[in-house]
Enzyme design. Structure first.
Site, PDB file in Angstrom:
ATOM      1  N   GLU A 127       0.828  -1.296   0.088  1.00 32.40           N
ATOM      2  CA  GLU A 127      -0.080  -0.098   0.153  1.00 32.40           C
ATOM      3  C   GLU A 127       0.839   1.339   0.057  1.00 32.40           C
ATOM      4  O   GLU A 127       0.685   2.303  -0.768  1.00 32.40           O
ATOM      5  CB  GLU A 127      -0.779  -0.160   1.206  1.00 32.40           C
ATOM      6  CG  GLU A 127      -1.876   1.041   1.392  1.00 32.40           C
ATOM      7  CD  GLU A 127      -2.514   1.554   0.314  1.00 32.40           C
ATOM      8  OE1 GLU A 127      -3.283   2.666   0.251  1.00 32.40           O
ATOM      9  OE2 GLU A 127      -3.023   0.683  -0.425  1.00 32.40           O
ATOM     10  N   ASP A 128       2.100   1.395   0.805  1.00 28.83           N
ATOM     11  CA  ASP A 128       2.674   2.469   1.131  1.00 28.83           C
ATOM     12  C   ASP A 128       4.228   2.582   0.446  1.00 28.83           C
ATOM     13  O   ASP A 128       4.684   3.693   0.364  1.00 28.83           O
ATOM     14  CB  ASP A 128       2.780   2.707   2.504  1.00 28.83           C
ATOM     15  CG  ASP A 128       1.372   2.997   3.380  1.00 28.83           C
ATOM     16  OD1 ASP A 128       0.371   3.416   2.632  1.00 28.83           O
ATOM     17  OD2 ASP A 128       1.410   2.490   4.452  1.00 28.83           O
TER      18      ASP A 128
END
Length: 712
Positions: free
Chosen positions: A89-90
């Site tokens: 996600e990051d």
């Protein structure tokens, strides 16, 4: 903290990972730590340069989450996914990279957690966020384990955020995450989350309870003496057991204070007795209840009947030698592990597909989210399902013990046990007695659910009975799919579709005058509203018959069978002279007998006599059938009656109440000896639970509107 991959301990592990590895080996001595090392190095490199709001390097977050899970006993795959749970996600790391480096299972878990993080936790997004969370969790409960640990670490570091954001996150945690932790049995996470949320939402109460807890810690603990006494008792009995003190956490202290108004020394904790085998738990209980004074109202057996979240333990309270009442938990070491860590400890058994009651509940949530397109409706249902903090256990036939939220009804129990098969519910018995479907169940009730495959489906009033979202969602969906099945708004019972010309028993449909009347063939009946002691003539043409009533005092009197109780041989009978000099013959238990005797009417002795010839042409009996509402019941009953050779003279169907209905039939019998067989045949009709002799109600024409039959 050393965070770079090059800083390693003697065994080659990065220093930052040593605490995780130590905790993990405590539960899994043979675990392969290499995957954790590789996952950490990838995560540390991917998150390098990222910081949290606190200013700490971002890698501290996945490390902390992984340590929480390691201390709960999670297996290696879960810990590996936890280290990587924010990378896709990051960072620039892709799911394919995770899959190729760590395998399909780790990639599946990382993807599940990633999907939960893609929607902001703003108020408008909460329903969709948790819908996705449950979709992912329903396939593998380890996704939820990682999510709970993630929320716990975020709550620990919540102080760096604005007050309004703290409150919003704390409310969502209170409403959904804490109940989910309870449902999944992760008590260690649940209790800490409760304290952290309590501090944000109720800071004054939190401070007061914490002050009481700290003040008590400076005093001698009376539980120490009681624990020592218990150890002596159990040692003398030859039971190997560990007795420990379990201090209450802050929210627990607050709850006890609210309940009792003040706290004593023994209120700040409970005693925990741990044994090696489950059977030893009951041996411990026997010794404690023998050597101390038990408090009967405080005893609960969650070993014989585990709680919804797999929790097992014996709960009791005893008064020690100084009169202190001490709450005590007794469990095996394995039970204790499950009680503290729930699905985290059982990840190998509860992974894809989930198993047991927890797995069944998760599958039910998946069913809800598929059948409830509106996220807000699903969110409301989820919050309601998680809200109850009290449970009851009923012993359900079929299926055994069933755990339900307090306040659940028979309808709720049916859907909890049978899913959509509960649409065929026609009745219930609670503790051996027939009960309405809306009956509220209590802890320990014995429940029998009566299902009929031919039942027509739930009625709209079932929604009034249903307390659980599972039941309400299923009923609402069925009603939406079957709009024609809904009864008229006035609640009147519609005539069955198959009750038409040619139906059994010689019945024919008739429009009537809006009364819903159904007429049957046969001799003319007395006018509606005639007094119940007005008889009908059975003497016919005077030919001797094998079973006729006889009156010794008036041998030549015309004898008539009272229509109110329709006596037949071998009923005990009595008689009264009525107008015209005839003798009305009643069953001795007929209410009319008591009324006429009280009024001073002369009672005559009547008996049955036997002669030669054919049986009487007009011996009648009134039977009452008690049944559960279902389609085609009237037709099936009349068919059963016709098959036994009886003719229907009159019939009355009362409006249904609580899914039950009463049919009253006046029947003309070819042979009174066939009455027992006729009643057995009627009881065999599906949905009928009782058939009995009945008194014909006086003034039938004044009864409430319903389905009625009468001769012409």
């Amino acid at each position: 903290m050393a965070l770079l991959g090059g800083a390693s301990s003697r065994d080659g592990l990065p220093h930052a990972l040593e605490h995780v590895a130590k905790a993990h080996r405590g539960f899994h001595p043979d675990a392969d730590i290499a995957a954790l090392r590789t996952a950490y190095l990838l995560a540390e490199d991917a998150h390098r340069g990222q910081t949290r709001k606190s200013g700490d390097p971002y890698i501290t977050h996945p490390l902390a989450v992984t340590l929480i899970l390691a201390e709960l006993g999670a297996e290696t795959t879960t810990l590996t996914a936890s280290l990587l749970h924010d990378t896709v996600e990051d960072t620039e790391v892709t799911l394919d990279q995770v899959r190729s480096g760590f395998g399909e299972e780790v990639a599946y878990l990382v993807d599940g957690v990633t999907k939960l993080e893609k929607v902001d936790y703003g108020a408008a997004a909460e329903p969709e966020t948790f819908r996705k969370m449950l979709v992912a969790t329903g396939s593998d409960v380890r996704v939820m384990s990682i999510k709970l640990a993630d929320r716990l670490h975020n709550m620990r570091t919540l102080g760096v955020m604005r007050r309004e954001k703290q409150v919003r996150i704390a409310k969502v945690t209170h409403d959904v995450l804490i109940p989910l932790a309870e449902r999944l049995g992760v008590q260690a996470i649940k209790t800490e989350l409760e304290d952290l949320v309590f501090a944000v939402l109720h800071p004054e109460d939190y401070a007061r309870s914490r002050k009481l807890l700290l003040a008590n810690a400076d005093r001698p603990d009376p539980l120490q003496e009681t624990a020592a006494e218990m150890r002596e008792v159990l040692h003398a009995a030859g039971i190997a057991a560990e007795v420990a003190i379990r201090p209450r956490h802050i929210v627990s202290v607050h709850r006890v204070l609210q309940k009792r108004g003040e706290l004593h020394g023994t209120d700040f904790g409970r005693l925990l007795v741990l044994v090696d085998e489950a059977a030893d738990c009951y041996a411990v209980l026997g010794e404690l209840h023998t050597c101390f004074t038990p408090v009967p109202a405080e005893f609960k057996d969650f070993i014989a009947v585990p709680k919804f979240n797999l929790y097992q333990s014996l709960h009791t309270a005893v008064a020690d030698r100084r009169g202190h009442v001490v709450e005590t938990l007794v469990r095996s070491r394995q039970m204790h592990r499950v009680a503290e860590t729930g699905v985290v400890a059982l990840a190998g058994q509860l992974a894809r597909p989930a198993a047991g009651q927890v797995g069944d509940w998760l599958k039910r949530l998946l069913e809800w989210q598929r059948s409830t397109p509106d996220p807000d409706a699903f969110w409301s249902a989820l919050r309601e399902d998680l809200a109850p903090d009290q449970e009851i256990t009923v012993f359900c036939d079929p299926g055994g013990p069933l755990v339900l939220p307090a306040g659940a009804s028979c309808v709720d129990a049916a859907y909890a046990r049978h899913g959509e098969t509960a649409h065929t519910l026609v009745g219930a018995r609670v503790n051996g007695r027939l009960a309405g479907l809306g009956t509220r169940l209590t802890d320990g009730d014995a429940l029998s659910l009566l299902l009929a495959p031919e039942a027509s489906g739930p009625a709209p009033e079932w929604l009034d009975h249903a307390q659980t979202p599972a039941a309400r969602i299923a009923i609402t969906r069925w009603l939406a799919d079957h709009p024609a099945a809904r009864p008229p708004a006035d609640g009147a019972m519609p005539a069955p579709a198959d009750y038409a010309p040619g139906a059994p028993g010689g019945a024919v449909a008739t429009a009537g005058s809006g009364s819903g009347a159904v007429r049957s063939g046969g001799p003319a009946d007395a006018p509606d509203g005639a007094p119940d002691d007005v008889p009908h003539d059975v003497s016919g043409d005077g030919v001797p018959r094998p079973a006729e009533p006889a009156v010794a005092e008036l041998p030549d009197a015309a004898l008539r069978l009272a229509r109110c109780c329709t006596p037949v041989p071998p009923d005990a009978v009595t008689g009264f002279v009525v107008r015209g000099g005839a003798v009305a013959v009643h069953r001795v238990e007929c209410p009319a007998v008591a009324r006429m005797a009280t009024a001073g009417r002369r009672e005559l002795r009547v008996h049955w006599r036997t002669g030669d010839g054919a049986p009487p042409a007009d011996l009648r009996v009134t039977l009452r059938a008690e049944a559960f509402v279902r389609a085609h019941l009237l037709a099936d009953l009349t068919e059963a009656i016709a098959a036994e050779g009886a003719a229907i003279v009159a019939a009355d169907v009362e409006p249904p109440r609580q899914q039950r209905v009463r049919h009253t039939y006046t029947l003309q019998l070819p042979d009174p000896a066939e009455l027992p067989g006729l009643m057995r045949a009627m009881r065999r009709v599906p949905g009928v639970y009782d058939v009995s002799r009945a008194q014909h109600p006086p003034g039938a024409a004044q009864r409430a509107p319903g389905l009625r039959a009468r001769t012409r």
